[in-house]
Enzyme design. Structure first.
Site, PDB file in Angstrom:
ATOM      1  N   SER A   1       0.831  -1.203   0.000  1.00  0.00           N
ATOM      2  CA  SER A   1       0.000   0.000   0.000  1.00  0.00           C
ATOM      3  C   SER A   1       0.873   1.264   0.000  1.00  0.00           C
ATOM      4  O   SER A   1       1.656   1.453  -0.923  1.00  0.00           O
ATOM      5  CB  SER A   1      -0.960  -0.047   1.200  1.00  0.00           C
ATOM      6  OG  SER A   1      -1.926   0.973   1.118  1.00  0.00           O
ATOM      7  N   MET A   2       0.774   2.111   1.037  1.00  0.00           N
ATOM      8  CA  MET A   2       1.657   3.279   1.087  1.00  0.00           C
ATOM      9  C   MET A   2       3.116   2.859   1.238  1.00  0.00           C
ATOM     10  O   MET A   2       4.021   3.586   0.828  1.00  0.00           O
ATOM     11  CB  MET A   2       1.246   4.223   2.205  1.00  0.00           C
ATOM     12  CG  MET A   2      -0.003   5.028   1.899  1.00  0.00           C
ATOM     13  SD  MET A   2      -0.202   6.391   3.048  1.00  0.00           S
ATOM     14  CE  MET A   2      -1.736   7.112   2.424  1.00  0.00           C
TER      15      MET A   2
ATOM     16  N   HIS B   1      -7.092  -5.200  -1.887  1.00  0.00           N
ATOM     17  CA  HIS B   1      -5.975  -4.374  -1.446  1.00  0.00           C
ATOM     18  C   HIS B   1      -5.201  -5.045  -0.320  1.00  0.00           C
ATOM     19  O   HIS B   1      -3.991  -4.843  -0.181  1.00  0.00           O
ATOM     20  CB  HIS B   1      -6.506  -3.015  -0.985  1.00  0.00           C
ATOM     21  CG  HIS B   1      -5.437  -2.044  -0.606  1.00  0.00           C
ATOM     22  ND1 HIS B   1      -4.607  -1.452  -1.535  1.00  0.00           N
ATOM     23  CD2 HIS B   1      -5.054  -1.552   0.616  1.00  0.00           C
ATOM     24  CE1 HIS B   1      -3.769  -0.625  -0.920  1.00  0.00           C
ATOM     25  NE2 HIS B   1      -4.013  -0.675   0.381  1.00  0.00           N
TER      26      HIS B   1
ATOM     27  N   ASP C   1      -9.114  -4.279  -5.848  1.00  0.00           N
ATOM     28  CA  ASP C   1      -8.601  -3.224  -4.964  1.00  0.00           C
ATOM     29  C   ASP C   1      -9.456  -1.970  -5.100  1.00  0.00           C
ATOM     30  O   ASP C   1      -9.486  -1.337  -6.157  1.00  0.00           O
ATOM     31  CB  ASP C   1      -7.147  -2.920  -5.331  1.00  0.00           C
ATOM     32  CG  ASP C   1      -6.428  -2.097  -4.275  1.00  0.00           C
ATOM     33  OD1 ASP C   1      -7.101  -1.369  -3.524  1.00  0.00           O
ATOM     34  OD2 ASP C   1      -5.187  -2.187  -4.211  1.00  0.00           O
TER      35      ASP C   1
ATOM     36  N   TRP D   1       0.107   2.339  -3.296  1.00  0.00           N
ATOM     37  CA  TRP D   1      -0.656   3.596  -3.304  1.00  0.00           C
ATOM     38  C   TRP D   1       0.328   4.742  -3.313  1.00  0.00           C
ATOM     39  O   TRP D   1       1.269   4.775  -2.528  1.00  0.00           O
ATOM     40  CB  TRP D   1      -1.542   3.690  -2.067  1.00  0.00           C
ATOM     41  CG  TRP D   1      -2.504   4.853  -2.055  1.00  0.00           C
ATOM     42  CD1 TRP D   1      -3.823   4.822  -2.368  1.00  0.00           C
ATOM     43  CD2 TRP D   1      -2.219   6.216  -1.676  1.00  0.00           C
ATOM     44  NE1 TRP D   1      -4.384   6.069  -2.220  1.00  0.00           N
ATOM     45  CE2 TRP D   1      -3.423   6.952  -1.797  1.00  0.00           C
ATOM     46  CE3 TRP D   1      -1.073   6.889  -1.261  1.00  0.00           C
ATOM     47  CZ2 TRP D   1      -3.498   8.316  -1.519  1.00  0.00           C
ATOM     48  CZ3 TRP D   1      -1.134   8.243  -0.984  1.00  0.00           C
ATOM     49  CH2 TRP D   1      -2.345   8.942  -1.111  1.00  0.00           C
TER      50      TRP D   1
END
Length: 284
Positions: free
Chosen positions: A151-152, A229, A197, A176
């Site tokens: 993700s991040m 996700h 996602d 992300w």
């Protein structure tokens, strides 16, 4: 003969391939891979763990390292937004059992953004190479460093790769990031997206990230079928399999893993039940 990825940078893909051989690299610590060995929940090496006691620049974490003496590449893995290292611990241990030193890190706060996570991934690599205990430091090759993240944390691994071309590999998972331009990345990068996602939809995140990577950089994109996700937060055979193969190929320079990324073994495994799409610029 061994050809490291660092020697290949700056060459065309055709020229780089001409310099490689289908033989174990000097860093090989395991026997020849098979589909069964890559699909297993653990590799051939046993691992120990060490806690990060006094982190500098990141929020702590756990180091997984092989018990067998050797010189291993080092990988830092960041969790995603609001998550901690526990969410990616399974992947850290799994990769380590194939012959790597892996740190799964906590970020300074669970709300840190991708830029901060990129900085913390690099801080974690510095900690492992410079400040970890003797048992860990005796097993590392500080010239072979890589990053990964969810993700991040995946967005952070893309930024870290963009800003640090000496890294050997990057592995963003359902990444992300606000920016979709990674056209200056020179680090071999495999991006994993998920068709379901809704937090980092592949149409606006993973796919454009991959498309922006230059054609002269070794790259691949796998879009998991029937995934979300949060698929990277629990044991996933494709994520484990391709992560190990990517790091063995580019962090260890072990070309025995190339067929599992773009050869017969990859083709046999990567059916529509596993990936909705799989793009790459092979041969590696």
């Amino acid at each position: 003969m061994k050809t490291t990825v660092s020697r290949l940078k700056g060459l065309s893909i055709a020229a780089a391939i001409a310099l490689t051989t289908l033989a174990p690299s000097a860093f090989s610590q395991t026997s020849a891979p098979t589909s069964a060995s890559l699909n297993a929940t653990a590799g051939p090496l046993s691992v120990s763990t060490a806690s990060v006691l006094v982190p500098v620049g990141f929020g702590g974490g756990t180091i997984y390292y092989p018990t067998v003496a050797g010189q291993y590449g080092v990988i830092a893995i960041s969790p995603g937004f609001t998550a901690t290292q526990s969410s990616i611990a399974w992947l850290g241990r799994r990769i380590a059992t194939h012959g790597f030193v892996v740190i799964t890190l906590n970020t300074n706060t669970t709300l840190d953004q991708p830029d901060s996570r990129a900085t913390q991934l690099l801080a974690a690599l510095r900690y492992v190479t410079n400040s970890s205990g003797t048992a860990v430091r005796s097993r590392i090759d500080a010239t072979r460093l890589a990053v990964a993240g969810h993700s991040m944390g995946g967005g952070g691994s893309l930024i870290a790769a963009r800003d640090n071309p000496t890294l050997k590999a990057s592995y963003p998972l359902t990444p992300w990031n606000i920016s979709t331009n990674f056209s200056t990345v020179r680090v071999p990068t495999l991006i994993i997206g998920a068709d379901g996602d809704t937090i980092a939809p592949v149409a606006s995140h993973a796919r454009p990230f991959y498309a922006s990577l230059p054609s002269t950089t070794f790259k691949a994109y796998g879009e998991l079928n029937n995934a979300t996700h949060f698929t990277p937060n629990s044991t996933s055979t494709p994520i484990g399999r391709y992560g190990v193969a990517w790091f063995k190929r580019f962090l260890d320079g072990d070309t025995r893993y190339s067929p599992f990324l773009c050869g017969a073994q990859h083709t046999a495994y990567a059916t529509a039940l596993v990936f909705d799409r799989y793009n790459q610029n092979c041969p590696y």
